[in-house]
Scaffold this motif. Structure first.
Motif, PDB file in Angstrom:
ATOM      1  N   UNK A   1     -89.454 -80.910  99.269  1.00 30.08           N
ATOM      2  CA  UNK A   1     -90.004 -82.216  98.917  1.00 30.08           C
ATOM      3  C   UNK A   1     -90.078 -83.116 100.148  1.00 30.08           C
ATOM      4  N   UNK A   2     -89.043 -83.051 100.974  1.00 32.43           N
ATOM      5  CA  UNK A   2     -89.022 -83.859 102.190  1.00 32.43           C
ATOM      6  C   UNK A   2     -90.113 -83.423 103.155  1.00 32.43           C
ATOM      7  N   UNK A   3     -90.284 -82.110 103.302  1.00 33.12           N
ATOM      8  CA  UNK A   3     -91.301 -81.587 104.214  1.00 33.12           C
ATOM      9  C   UNK A   3     -92.713 -81.931 103.747  1.00 33.12           C
ATOM     10  N   UNK A   4     -92.917 -81.954 102.417  1.00 35.91           N
ATOM     11  CA  UNK A   4     -94.241 -82.257 101.870  1.00 35.91           C
ATOM     12  C   UNK A   4     -94.507 -83.757 101.758  1.00 35.91           C
ATOM     13  N   UNK A   5     -93.472 -84.570 101.977  1.00 31.98           N
ATOM     14  CA  UNK A   5     -93.630 -86.013 101.909  1.00 31.98           C
ATOM     15  C   UNK A   5     -93.614 -86.583 100.512  1.00 31.98           C
ATOM     16  N   UNK A   6     -93.112 -85.823  99.537  1.00 30.90           N
ATOM     17  CA  UNK A   6     -93.090 -86.281  98.146  1.00 30.90           C
ATOM     18  C   UNK A   6     -91.705 -86.723  97.687  1.00 30.90           C
ATOM     19  N   UNK A   7     -90.707 -86.598  98.541  1.00 33.95           N
ATOM     20  CA  UNK A   7     -89.353 -86.946  98.135  1.00 33.95           C
ATOM     21  C   UNK A   7     -89.221 -88.439  97.848  1.00 33.95           C
ATOM     22  N   UNK A   8     -89.817 -89.264  98.709  1.00 37.20           N
ATOM     23  CA  UNK A   8     -89.725 -90.709  98.521  1.00 37.20           C
ATOM     24  C   UNK A   8     -90.322 -91.130  97.184  1.00 37.20           C
ATOM     25  N   UNK A   9     -91.442 -90.526  96.812  1.00 44.13           N
ATOM     26  CA  UNK A   9     -92.094 -90.865  95.539  1.00 44.13           C
ATOM     27  C   UNK A   9     -91.211 -90.491  94.360  1.00 44.13           C
ATOM     28  N   UNK A  10     -90.538 -89.355  94.455  1.00 40.40           N
ATOM     29  CA  UNK A  10     -89.654 -88.929  93.365  1.00 40.40           C
ATOM     30  C   UNK A  10     -88.465 -89.871  93.220  1.00 40.40           C
ATOM     31  N   UNK A  11     -87.904 -90.281  94.358  1.00 40.71           N
ATOM     32  CA  UNK A  11     -86.746 -91.170  94.317  1.00 40.71           C
ATOM     33  C   UNK A  11     -87.130 -92.554  93.815  1.00 40.71           C
ATOM     34  N   UNK A  12     -88.338 -93.011  94.176  1.00 39.08           N
ATOM     35  CA  UNK A  12     -88.781 -94.351  93.802  1.00 39.08           C
ATOM     36  C   UNK A  12     -89.525 -94.398  92.479  1.00 39.08           C
ATOM     37  N   UNK A  13     -89.608 -93.276  91.776  1.00 41.44           N
ATOM     38  CA  UNK A  13     -90.344 -93.239  90.510  1.00 41.44           C
ATOM     39  C   UNK A  13     -89.572 -94.008  89.433  1.00 41.44           C
ATOM     40  N   UNK A  14     -90.250 -94.390  88.326  1.00 42.03           N
ATOM     41  CA  UNK A  14     -89.559 -95.108  87.252  1.00 42.03           C
ATOM     42  C   UNK A  14     -88.535 -94.264  86.515  1.00 42.03           C
ATOM     43  N   UNK A  15     -88.574 -92.955  86.737  1.00 41.24           N
ATOM     44  CA  UNK A  15     -87.612 -92.057  86.091  1.00 41.24           C
ATOM     45  C   UNK A  15     -86.479 -91.764  87.079  1.00 41.24           C
ATOM     46  N   UNK A  16     -85.262 -91.542  86.576  1.00 41.14           N
ATOM     47  CA  UNK A  16     -84.143 -91.235  87.477  1.00 41.14           C
ATOM     48  C   UNK A  16     -84.452 -90.041  88.363  1.00 41.14           C
ATOM     49  N   UNK A  17     -84.165 -90.184  89.641  1.00 36.97           N
ATOM     50  CA  UNK A  17     -84.470 -89.121  90.575  1.00 36.97           C
ATOM     51  C   UNK A  17     -83.746 -87.829  90.258  1.00 36.97           C
ATOM     52  N   UNK A  18     -82.500 -87.945  89.813  1.00 39.02           N
ATOM     53  CA  UNK A  18     -81.749 -86.726  89.510  1.00 39.02           C
ATOM     54  C   UNK A  18     -82.338 -85.998  88.310  1.00 39.02           C
ATOM     55  N   UNK A  19     -83.052 -86.742  87.426  1.00 37.39           N
ATOM     56  CA  UNK A  19     -83.689 -86.101  86.277  1.00 37.39           C
ATOM     57  C   UNK A  19     -84.872 -85.244  86.744  1.00 37.39           C
ATOM     58  N   UNK A  20     -85.596 -85.739  87.741  1.00 39.65           N
ATOM     59  CA  UNK A  20     -86.691 -84.959  88.319  1.00 39.65           C
ATOM     60  C   UNK A  20     -86.141 -83.689  88.958  1.00 39.65           C
ATOM     61  N   UNK A  21     -85.061 -83.836  89.718  1.00 34.41           N
ATOM     62  CA  UNK A  21     -84.438 -82.670  90.353  1.00 34.41           C
ATOM     63  C   UNK A  21     -83.911 -81.699  89.311  1.00 34.41           C
ATOM     64  N   UNK A  22     -83.311 -82.219  88.242  1.00 33.91           N
ATOM     65  CA  UNK A  22     -82.806 -81.371  87.162  1.00 33.91           C
ATOM     66  C   UNK A  22     -83.926 -80.549  86.548  1.00 33.91           C
ATOM     67  N   UNK A  23     -85.065 -81.192  86.277  1.00 31.55           N
ATOM     68  CA  UNK A  23     -86.186 -80.476  85.685  1.00 31.55           C
ATOM     69  C   UNK A  23     -86.707 -79.378  86.581  1.00 31.55           C
ATOM     70  N   UNK A  24     -86.799 -79.656  87.879  1.00 33.17           N
ATOM     71  CA  UNK A  24     -87.318 -78.658  88.810  1.00 33.17           C
ATOM     72  C   UNK A  24     -86.347 -77.492  88.979  1.00 33.17           C
ATOM     73  N   UNK A  25     -85.067 -77.795  89.082  1.00 28.94           N
ATOM     74  CA  UNK A  25     -84.070 -76.724  89.200  1.00 28.94           C
ATOM     75  C   UNK A  25     -84.000 -75.891  87.921  1.00 28.94           C
ATOM     76  N   UNK A  26     -84.135 -76.557  86.772  1.00 25.66           N
ATOM     77  CA  UNK A  26     -84.131 -75.829  85.502  1.00 25.66           C
ATOM     78  C   UNK A  26     -85.341 -74.915  85.408  1.00 25.66           C
ATOM     79  N   UNK A  27     -86.505 -75.420  85.805  1.00 23.01           N
ATOM     80  CA  UNK A  27     -87.706 -74.592  85.783  1.00 23.01           C
ATOM     81  C   UNK A  27     -87.578 -73.387  86.699  1.00 23.01           C
ATOM     82  N   UNK A  28     -87.028 -73.614  87.898  1.00 20.40           N
ATOM     83  CA  UNK A  28     -86.851 -72.513  88.850  1.00 20.40           C
ATOM     84  C   UNK A  28     -85.883 -71.466  88.307  1.00 20.40           C
ATOM     85  N   UNK A  29     -84.807 -71.925  87.682  1.00 15.35           N
ATOM     86  CA  UNK A  29     -83.799 -70.987  87.167  1.00 15.35           C
ATOM     87  C   UNK A  29     -84.320 -70.200  85.979  1.00 15.35           C
ATOM     88  N   UNK A  30     -85.006 -70.880  85.063  1.00 14.68           N
ATOM     89  CA  UNK A  30     -85.550 -70.196  83.879  1.00 14.68           C
ATOM     90  C   UNK A  30     -86.582 -69.154  84.288  1.00 14.68           C
TER      91      UNK A  30
END
Length: 260
Positions: free
Chosen positions: A83-112
């Protein structure tokens, strides 16, 4: 309250779906999720053709968890770094949704996605080899697999945050791979480890996952192992969320998300 809960589920679903789609074009996901478990099974079971179904089942569980850990390190663990390399990390952290929730969803998707690929590759390899295994407690196995997915997700979140705090994430990934294989009892039974390092395995959830899944497949319910698996998973989630907040706070103090 219901609307907020629905929104959280939608965020998890969308982030997970996005991560699955991203991994679909990644060759590393194919290698870890399909090629690796198939090769491990052919090597371990092929070298021991006289194993009983119970012994073969324990080896299969170890192969599945070994491949899952490799995926957690190389795929889920690098989510925030990518996310940092693609320049999208700041948008995820500053989004109206909790940043850790975005990370949780992505990690869950990767694991499943990864556990699904591993199980399919494992099943196909066992059929081709004609190997016999035991699946005496399918309900317990299902519960155990769901818990393993959650534990893998928590580990992925934690590693992703840790890798972002250092510029040596790739080196740290390599350093963590085989020690967990060994100390977690995936390659070597815990009883054969030197006594001085055995206590380390008690804080590795994959060790208890193997004990519970192998026991459930053999027809025995190892409740203490399951309790420890759940407890460690909850602890991993707590530490992962705390570490994520540290990452965000560090970025805010410096006024940048270029963590160097």
């Amino acid at each position: 309250m219901r609307s907020r809960f629905s929104t959280m589920l939608w965020v998890l679903w969308e982030c997970g779906r996005m991560q699955v789609r991203e991994m679909s074009g990644h060759s590393l996901g194919l290698i870890i999720g399909v090629v690796q478990p198939a090769v491990f099974l052919m090597v371990t079971l092929g070298a021991n053709p006289d194993l009983s179904p119970a012994q073969a089942t324990r080896l299969v569980v170890a192969v599945v968890l070994t491949s899952l850990w490799a995926s957690i390190v190389w795929m889920a663990g690098g989510i925030l770094q990518r996310e940092l390399e693609l320049g999208t990390l700041a948008a995820n952290v500053a989004s109206p949704h909790p940043g850790f929730l975005v990370l949780l969803g992505k990690c869950l998707g990767a694991t499943v996605r990864t556990i699904g690929a591993i199980l399919l590759a494992t099943t196909a390899t066992l059929v081709v080899m004609g190997a016999s295994i035991r699946l005496d407690r399918p309900v317990l196995l299902g519960v155990g697999l769901v818990t393993v997915v959650l534990s893998g997700t928590a580990l992925g979140m934690l590693l992703s945050c840790l890798f972002l705090l250092t510029r040596y994430g790739a080196h740290l990934s390599s350093a963590l791979m085989y020690p967990i294989f060994i100390l977690g009892g995936l390659m070597i039974p815990v009883d054969l480890l030197p006594p001085v390092v055995r206590p380390v395995s008690t804080v590795i959830s994959l060790r208890w996952a193997q004990e519970f899944l192998a026991g459930a497949a053999a027809g025995s319910a190892r409740i203490p192992a399951f309790v420890l698996l759940v407890g460690l998973t909850v602890a991993y989630f707590a530490v992962a969320i705390w570490t994520f907040n540290v990452v965000v706070d560090r970025a805010r103090r410096r006024g940048t998300l270029e963590l160097v």
